[in-house]
Design an enzyme around this catalytic site. Structure first.
Site, short mmCIF file in Angstrom:
data_model
loop_
_atom_site.label_atom_id
_atom_site.label_comp_id
_atom_site.label_asym_id
_atom_site.label_seq_id
_atom_site.Cartn_x
_atom_site.Cartn_y
_atom_site.Cartn_z
N ASN A 9 126.88 77.55 9.98
CA ASN A 9 126.16 77.99 11.18
C ASN A 9 126.41 79.48 11.34
OD1 ASN A 9 125.20 78.50 13.75
ND2 ASN A 9 126.76 77.26 14.81
N LYS A 11 125.10 81.43 13.45
CA LYS A 11 124.98 81.86 14.85
C LYS A 11 124.10 83.13 14.92
CE LYS A 11 129.31 79.55 15.76
NZ LYS A 11 130.53 79.44 16.54
N HIS A 90 124.86 72.52 20.38
CA HIS A 90 126.09 73.27 20.10
C HIS A 90 126.73 73.69 21.43
CE1 HIS A 90 128.79 76.45 18.82
NE2 HIS A 90 128.74 75.92 17.62
N GLU A 92 127.93 76.35 22.38
CA GLU A 92 127.48 77.67 22.87
C GLU A 92 126.12 77.55 23.57
OE1 GLU A 92 128.07 79.75 19.16
OE2 GLU A 92 130.23 79.44 19.37
N GLU A 160 132.98 69.09 17.51
CA GLU A 160 133.49 70.46 17.56
C GLU A 160 134.25 70.67 18.87
OE1 GLU A 160 131.08 73.19 14.82
OE2 GLU A 160 130.09 73.16 16.75
N GLY A 166 135.93 79.30 16.78
CA GLY A 166 136.11 80.75 16.71
C GLY A 166 137.47 81.22 17.18
N SER A 205 136.92 76.40 13.46
CA SER A 205 137.92 77.15 12.69
C SER A 205 138.23 76.53 11.33
CB SER A 205 139.20 77.35 13.51
OG SER A 205 138.92 78.14 14.66
P1 PGA Z 1 133.89 78.53 13.73
O1 PGA Z 1 132.58 77.92 14.45
O2 PGA Z 1 133.96 77.89 12.36
O3 PGA Z 1 133.67 80.00 13.68
O4 PGA Z 1 135.06 78.12 14.56
C1 PGA Z 1 132.21 76.59 14.27
C2 PGA Z 1 130.93 76.29 15.01
O5 PGA Z 1 130.77 76.76 16.14
O6 PGA Z 1 130.05 75.58 14.48
#
Ligand code: PGA
Length: 245
Positions: A9, A11, A90, A92, A160, A166, A205
């Site tokens: 992803n 983003k 997601h 976010e 997640e 992140g 992560s």
């Molecule tokens: P990350 O994000 O691997 O940077 O922690 C995962 C995600 O939001 O899908």
């Protein structure tokens, strides 16, 4: 057997030059695991025409098929640009755009109607986890975000934890297994054999250095990777770890 899935992803990252990372990942047609990259919408068409053996996906779609929704993108537009998957719900999107479970479910139906696989995300906040509500929160998100009609072919679930995205913080494999086993039981209880066939991804992560132990965890069928999917040098070893798992 569930085919493993390594999903990236990107983003809101990536200009045209980032397509070179797809070249560097190379042809993944022979990979045991399915490989998916979800770049920003502006790169989907170029990415889809550039790669071999890598599926391309969107990061969101609107629930409607078309209409007066300035700035939004319809599932059929993603499919027309060459996408085969779309990430939905997601954390976010849930946080930044107020998406609730019902919204996510309506988007999933739109995705299926356009022939896309819906990658539906669920996950608890740190407050939820510390209050001991993780399984309740994630279970409620699952039942509300995944519509009737979900199948192993049209739906992937990504667990997640919001606090792991992140941040470099990763749940223990026991914590991941607890949630994934619970999600599997709920999916089988609701969808039977189809629920048993749905892929369950872990996200938050994931890096090459922790991929082996995450992929060895109960009911983990792959990963949804953010930061470590942006560079082929980081994502390639994660694909390799999944293929070796
Ligand atoms: P990350 O994000 O691997 O940077 O922690 C995962 C995600 O939001 O899908």
């Amino acid at each position: 057997m569930r085919r493993k899935l390594a999903a990236g992803n990107w983003k809101m990252n990536g200009l045209s030059a980032a397509l070179a990372e797809l070249d560097a990942l190379g042809d993944q047609s022979a990979s045991a695991a399915e490989v998916l990259i979800c770049p920003p919408a502006t790169l989907i068409a170029a990415a889809a025409s550039r790669v071999s053996g890598i599926a391309i996906g969107g990061q969101d779609c609107h629930a409607a098929q078309s209409g007066a929704h300035t700035g939004d993108i319809a599932a059929s537009m993603l499919a027309d640009a060459g996408a085969s998957h779309v990430i939905l719900g997601h954390s976010e999107r849930r946080a930044d755009h107020g998406e609730d479970d019902y919204t996510v479910a309506t988007k999933a139906i739109a995705a299926w109607e356009a022939g896309l696989v819906a990658v539906i995300c669920v996950g608890e906040t740190l407050d939820d986890r510390e209050a001991g509500r993780t399984l309740d929160v994630v279970g409620t998100q699952l039942s509300g975000s995944v519509p009737d009609g979900a199948s192993a072919a049209n739906t992937v679930i990504a667990y997640e934890p919001v606090w792991a995205i992140g941040t470099g913080k990763v749940p223990t494999t026991e914590q991941i297994a607890e949630v994934h086993d619970d999600l599997r039981a709920r999916l089988v209880g609701r969808f039977g054999a189809e629920g048993d066939g749905m892929r369950l991804l872990y996200g938050g992560s994931v890096k090459a250095s922790n991929a082996d132990e995450i992929f060895a965890t109960s009911n983990v069928d792959g990963a949804l990777v953010g930061g470590a999917s942006l560079k082929a040098a980081d994502f390639g070893p994660i694909i390799d770890a999944l293929n070796a798992s």
